[in-house]
Design an enzyme around this catalytic site. Structure first.
Site, mmCIF file in Angstrom:
data_model
loop_
_atom_site.group_PDB
_atom_site.id
_atom_site.type_symbol
_atom_site.label_atom_id
_atom_site.label_comp_id
_atom_site.label_asym_id
_atom_site.label_seq_id
_atom_site.Cartn_x
_atom_site.Cartn_y
_atom_site.Cartn_z
ATOM 1 N N LYS A 22 0.823 -1.204 0.000
ATOM 2 C CA LYS A 22 0.000 0.000 0.000
ATOM 3 C C LYS A 22 0.859 1.256 0.000
ATOM 4 C CE LYS A 22 -1.396 2.211 3.556
ATOM 5 N NZ LYS A 22 -2.031 3.115 4.542
ATOM 6 N N ASN A 23 1.878 1.290 0.864
ATOM 7 C CA ASN A 23 2.694 2.492 1.021
ATOM 8 C C ASN A 23 3.504 2.815 -0.228
ATOM 9 O OD1 ASN A 23 1.745 2.908 3.595
ATOM 10 N ND2 ASN A 23 3.496 1.960 4.616
ATOM 11 N N ARG A 92 -3.582 10.820 4.483
ATOM 12 C CA ARG A 92 -2.396 11.655 4.521
ATOM 13 C C ARG A 92 -1.596 11.622 3.218
ATOM 14 N NH1 ARG A 92 0.505 14.214 8.080
ATOM 15 N NH2 ARG A 92 2.726 14.365 7.719
ATOM 16 N N CYS A 116 -3.885 12.946 12.724
ATOM 17 C CA CYS A 116 -3.648 11.518 12.635
ATOM 18 C C CYS A 116 -3.673 10.925 14.034
ATOM 19 C CB CYS A 116 -2.299 11.251 11.966
ATOM 20 S SG CYS A 116 -1.927 9.493 11.789
ATOM 21 N N ARG A 121 2.707 14.175 12.913
ATOM 22 C CA ARG A 121 3.230 13.933 11.571
ATOM 23 C C ARG A 121 3.185 15.188 10.702
ATOM 24 N NH1 ARG A 121 0.264 8.476 9.642
ATOM 25 N NH2 ARG A 121 2.150 8.141 8.449
ATOM 26 N N VAL A 123 4.087 18.335 8.075
ATOM 27 C CA VAL A 123 4.554 18.314 6.685
ATOM 28 C C VAL A 123 5.582 19.408 6.429
ATOM 29 C CG1 VAL A 123 2.435 17.272 5.803
ATOM 30 C CG2 VAL A 123 2.616 19.770 5.944
ATOM 31 N N ASP A 124 6.177 19.964 7.477
ATOM 32 C CA ASP A 124 7.109 21.070 7.270
ATOM 33 C C ASP A 124 8.314 20.665 6.437
ATOM 34 O OD1 ASP A 124 7.706 19.487 9.526
ATOM 35 O OD2 ASP A 124 9.078 21.006 10.302
ATOM 36 N N LEU A 125 8.794 19.420 6.588
ATOM 37 C CA LEU A 125 9.944 18.984 5.781
ATOM 38 C C LEU A 125 9.586 18.901 4.304
ATOM 39 C CD1 LEU A 125 11.709 16.226 7.931
ATOM 40 C CD2 LEU A 125 12.138 18.681 7.840
ATOM 41 N N ASP A 306 5.480 0.226 11.784
ATOM 42 C CA ASP A 306 4.207 -0.308 11.303
ATOM 43 C C ASP A 306 3.995 -1.779 11.674
ATOM 44 O OD1 ASP A 306 3.344 2.066 10.282
ATOM 45 O OD2 ASP A 306 3.690 1.571 8.183
ATOM 46 N N ILE A 328 9.416 6.370 16.592
ATOM 47 C CA ILE A 328 9.017 7.051 15.351
ATOM 48 C C ILE A 328 7.827 7.977 15.575
ATOM 49 C CG2 ILE A 328 8.417 6.754 12.919
ATOM 50 C CD1 ILE A 328 11.154 5.603 13.658
ATOM 51 N N ARG A 398 -8.358 -0.087 4.983
ATOM 52 C CA ARG A 398 -7.425 0.868 4.397
ATOM 53 C C ARG A 398 -6.104 0.201 4.009
ATOM 54 N NH1 ARG A 398 -5.559 4.550 8.167
ATOM 55 N NH2 ARG A 398 -4.481 5.437 6.376
#
Length: 419
Positions: A22-23, A92, A116, A121, A123-125, A306, A328, A398
């Site tokens: 999926k990822n 996401r 989430c 998590r 998104v600045d990066l 995960d 993480i 999902r």
């Protein structure tokens, strides 16, 4: 909301086909926006997340055809550069259309992703990487407004910490930037290399994927291609832990040992016999119970976050005491109280959980909180005495393709109850 009813205590025997990751599928699907030619993707799992991203891509102008596990996407014309909140908030990974739209069209308006359950998590990066490539970015009313009217330009990007999403996003944008982009402290997950393989098949020039330094020579345009999505290592690990919890023996068709990283050694350490086959893995539990051991989640090739929830479920019936440290994501032990409802002995102190194994769990009604936590409850239910009812299984839909069907074929008493 559907539920899963599980009668536990039965060993698993048979064969389970491992679906495409999926990822990885979600990111190579986003890559279709980079070209006006068709992208044919093989081994794509039929999941709720895939369907959600498909709706977003179609909103941007992509035409899709889904037959079996083969998905063809053709974004001949981009008809909209806006990704609205109603679509992006649900998943996401939808945010990763920003880079391809910006690289191809020179502008994009994309909603910030929603909250989430397993942590902030941010998104600045992602945005700093695009800014380094020359994008002008403004945030207003929950949206990212990005412009690069003269195109993106190659840049040196050094991430302060490893981020899979930011690495993938930078790659998706840089392949059509002018000049050379170097990504330092890049994520090394197998899905990164899979994305690079897909982009290179489309005519990109990406090297170093899978290492901590990725170099991308930008090209003016990308073409069509065919790419097979790699097998899902998280699904593989989850089914290994399921048979470890219940006993029995499974053949996992299409699974690859090299994708498991440090998890392979950990699984052998707790008492699981793993054998590589030409077309998959054979898995069985060596003794009556697994042996407790400690883990720390780390970026690949370390033990994956995960698989942390599934491993905790396995450790609840292991012989001894194990400690599980999550490095993480914050707030990723929400499955612990639910496992406790089934008789598990788990204490949580910050980012560390201590699990004292018990001889047998007892079935109970439990509530899924996120995708991976959901699978931990399924594993616990398969191993427990009596009936377990897993509520809110839309999380499972999902990320695990045909879950109950695959387990039923191996002897599990598991049934979906439609609401």
């Amino acid at each position: 909301m559907d539920k899963l009813a599980i009668i536990g205590g039965r060993p698993l025997y048979g064969e389970i086909p491992i679906s495409g990751a999926k990822n990885s599928a979600l990111k190579v699907m986003a890559a279709s926006l980079l070209s006006d030619a068709p992208l044919k993707l093989l081994n794509v799992p039929r999941l709720a997340d895939v369907d959600m991203l498909l709706r977003l891509l179609e909103q941007h102008g992509a035409v899709s055809e889904f037959e079996g596990s083969t998905l063809t996407l053709h974004a001949k014309d981009i008809i909209s550069t806006e990704a609205p909140y109603d679509l992006v908030r649900k998943m996401r990974a939808s945010f990763n259309v920003l880079g391809p739209l910006l690289a191809r069209e020179g502008k994009a308006k994309v909603s910030l992703p929603g909250g989430c359950a397993i942590g902030a998590r941010p998104v600045d990066l992602h945005l700093k990487a695009l800014t380094a490539m020359g994008a002008k970015i403004e945030l207003d009313e929950g949206y990212v407004f990005a412009e690069a009217p003269d195109g993106l330009k190659g840049a040196d990007i050094a991430f302060p910490f490893v981020s899979v999403g930011a690495t993938e996003h930078a790659m998706l944008a840089a392949v059509r930037a002018k000049g050379t982009t170097t990504i330092e402290n890049a994520a090394r997950e197998p899905e990164i290399a899979d994305l690079a393989n897909c982009l290179n098949a489309m005519g990109a020039n990406v090297s170093g994927a899978g290492s901590s330094t990725i170099t991308i020579e930008g090209v003016a345009a990308l073409n069509g291609a065919e790419h097979a999505v790699l097998p899902d290592r998280i699904e593989t690990g989850a089914y290994i832990m399921a048979v470890a919890a219940t006993g029995g023996e499974l053949t996992l068709k299409g699974a690859r040992a090299d994708l498991l990283g440090a998890a392979w050694a950990v699984l052998e350490e707790v008492g699981i016999d793993l054998e590589e086959l030409d077309d998959g893995l054979r898995v069985k539990r060596a003794g009556e119970r697994c042996t407790a051991t400690d883990i720390v989640t780390q970026p690949f090739p370390g033990f994956p976050t995960d698989l942390q929830a599934q491993f905790m479920a396995l450790m609840t019936t292991a012989d001894g005491v194990s400690t599980i440290k999550e490095t993480i994501f914050e707030n990723r032990f929400m499955h612990a109280p639910e496992l406790g409802r089934m008789g598990a002995k788990i204490s949580v102190d910050g980012q560390t959980a201590t699990v004292r194994g018990v001889a047998r769990l007892k079935g109970a009604p439990v509530m899924a909180t996120d995708l991976r936590a959901s699978m931990s409850l399924v594993i616990a239910g398969l191993a427990a005495e009596g009936q377990t009812m897993v509520n809110r299984v839309y999380h499972l839909d999902r990320g695990f393709e045909r879950l109950e069907e695959k387990l039923q074929a191996c002897g599990a008493l598991i049934e979906r109850i439609k609401e």
